[in-house]
Design an enzyme around this catalytic site. Structure first.
Site, PDB file in Angstrom:
ATOM      1  N   VAL A  32       0.841  -1.201   0.000  1.00 59.46           N
ATOM      2  CA  VAL A  32       0.000   0.000   0.000  1.00 59.46           C
ATOM      3  C   VAL A  32       0.874   1.248   0.000  1.00 59.46           C
ATOM      4  CG1 VAL A  32      -1.747   1.319   1.266  1.00 59.46           C
ATOM      5  CG2 VAL A  32      -1.959  -1.163   1.070  1.00 59.46           C
ATOM      6  N   CYS A  58     -11.066  -1.943   2.435  1.00 59.93           N
ATOM      7  CA  CYS A  58     -11.180  -1.915   0.976  1.00 59.93           C
ATOM      8  C   CYS A  58     -12.478  -2.530   0.468  1.00 59.93           C
ATOM      9  CB  CYS A  58      -9.974  -2.606   0.341  1.00 59.93           C
ATOM     10  SG  CYS A  58      -9.635  -4.265   0.957  1.00 59.93           S
ATOM     11  N   GLN A  83     -12.858 -11.220  -3.158  1.00 60.44           N
ATOM     12  CA  GLN A  83     -11.791 -10.257  -2.904  1.00 60.44           C
ATOM     13  C   GLN A  83     -10.471 -10.678  -3.541  1.00 60.44           C
ATOM     14  OE1 GLN A  83     -13.754  -9.253   1.424  1.00 60.44           O
ATOM     15  NE2 GLN A  83     -11.618  -8.719   1.137  1.00 60.44           N
ATOM     16  N   GLU A  92     -12.756  -9.627   8.048  1.00 57.25           N
ATOM     17  CA  GLU A  92     -13.417  -8.876   6.984  1.00 57.25           C
ATOM     18  C   GLU A  92     -14.930  -8.795   7.182  1.00 57.25           C
ATOM     19  OE1 GLU A  92     -11.766  -7.443   3.809  1.00 57.25           O
ATOM     20  OE2 GLU A  92     -10.506  -7.372   5.587  1.00 57.25           O
ATOM     21  N   HIS A 139     -12.095  -5.916  -6.094  1.00 55.06           N
ATOM     22  CA  HIS A 139     -13.037  -6.619  -5.224  1.00 55.06           C
ATOM     23  C   HIS A 139     -14.425  -6.551  -5.854  1.00 55.06           C
ATOM     24  CE1 HIS A 139      -9.962  -7.143  -2.383  1.00 55.06           C
ATOM     25  NE2 HIS A 139     -10.377  -6.412  -1.380  1.00 55.06           N
TER      26      HIS A 139
END
Length: 363
Positions: A17, A149, A176, A202, A242
């Site tokens: 990231v 996300c 995902q 998640e 995703h």
């Protein structure tokens, strides 16, 4: 100094990231990367040597020669920081930066549910920025977060419907991408030709984060939206993107045609119009029966546009649809950059910079 000329630090700059931040900030009109930080293993080395660069594009020359610092406020020559830190260390480090008077724009999960920290998507809840005024880290420092996300893509598709109708419950299955697990991510033996029907934490995030983002501001608190969400999260062998397969129940009589029209005609708040990373459109509705697809549509709007397709009446709830979002751009670094642009345009970064200049002990 130009009103929109800010020196930027990146915490966790060598990770996947962090590298996306570096790539997206190259030639940004408002932000210049002047400091990068990572672990002790990387500190003291030029960024080009410390980062296992994952992009097919070269490392931006302006960043390649920067010396990697430790993630300590006194080491960072910048006006604010983006945090791409792992959640195992982000909480303590981000708080230290905020206490030292530096704004923190975070991609980590640690402060997303903090009562006075905005969980922000500029096109959805820009008014939640006022929570900053109730934070008490220091007179200048504050923390703003972007969602998980998978939450981001789902909320970008739901928000236009919240404005137009009254969703009551959402059932969603998330497909995902592998890049959502970071680098090196999921073992190839688990990922290739397989679907893993579990991603730790998640489903819990999808049950709680949307209610805060879509909630209403009451003083210095957010009243969560009255919305029930049931999520199943799976890891699929896709690099980026995703996909959310969602079924929505409304409180009134709402059909697929009305939902598709609400998505097509939604206009983002005027406060976002001048932001460089704001996509146009915010959401695109695709009519092809086999859309959206990660390989074809994930880069829409530079990775910031959410694609919606397969909008149909649902025999169980009311309407079902498929949403696609770029998990490392809109759902991570790009979303955080858009948050920082909103902070700049609304004066929060200038206020922090002015207060720091007036009190050199905080810098």
């Amino acid at each position: 100094m130009d009103e929109y000329d800010y020196r930027v630090g990146i915490l966790g700059a060598t990770g996947a990231v962090g590298q996306t931040f570096v790539r997206l900030l190259d030639d940004h009109p408002w932000f210049t990367v002047t400091a990068v930080a990572a672990s002790e293993r990387s500190a003291g080395r030029p960024y080009r040597d410390a980062a296992n660069w994952l992009s097919g594009q070269p490392i931006p020359s302006s960043v390649a020669s920067l010396e990697v610092q430790l993630a300590e406020p006194e080491a960072m020559d910048c006006d604010f920081v983006f945090s791409a830190l792992d959640s195992s260390v982000a909480g303590e480090i981000e708080a230290a930066f905020a206490r030292a008077g530096l704004p923190v724009v975070s991609n980590a999960k640690n402060y997303r549910q903090h009562d006075r920290v905005p969980l922000l998507i500029p096109e959805v809840n820009p008014g939640h920025l006022s929570l900053i005024d109730a934070q008490s880290w220091s007179s200048e420092g504050f923390i703003v977060t972007n969602p998980n996300c998978s939450t981001t893509g789902l909320i970008c598709g739901l928000h236009p419907l919240m404005d137009a109708f009254a969703p009551e419950a959402v059932q969603v299955t998330m497909l995902q991408a592998l890049s959502g697990a970071g680098y090196p991510g999921v073992s190839s033996l688990d990922a290739v030709g397989n679907v893993v029907p579990y991603i730790g934490g998640e489903e819990e995030k999808l049950a709680t984060e949307p209610r805060k983002i879509l909630g209403s501001l009451k003083g210095d608190r957010v009243v969560p939206a009255d919305l029930t969400l049931s999520a199943q999260c799976t890891r699929v062998p896709v690099r980026d993107g995703h996909v959310a397969c969602a079924s929505i129940r409304f409180r009134g009589d709402v059909g697929a045609e009305a939902v598709a029209d609400a998505l097509r005609t939604f206009e983002a708040p005027a406060v976002t119009e001048s932001l460089p990373s704001r996509p146009d459109p915010f959401v695109q509705v695709l009519d092809a029966p086999d859309a959206p697809q990660p390989q074809r549509h994930v880069e829409a709007g530079g990775g910031m546009t959410v694609s919606v397709g397969r909008v149909q009446d649902c025999p169980v709830n009311d309407v079902k649809l498929v949403l696609l979002s770029h998990n490392t751009v809109r759902g991570a670094a790009g979303g955080a950059i858009l948050n920082a642009e909103l902070l700049a345009s609304e004066g929060y970064l200038d206020r922090a910079r002015a207060d720091a200049a007036a009190d050199p002990a905080t810098t």
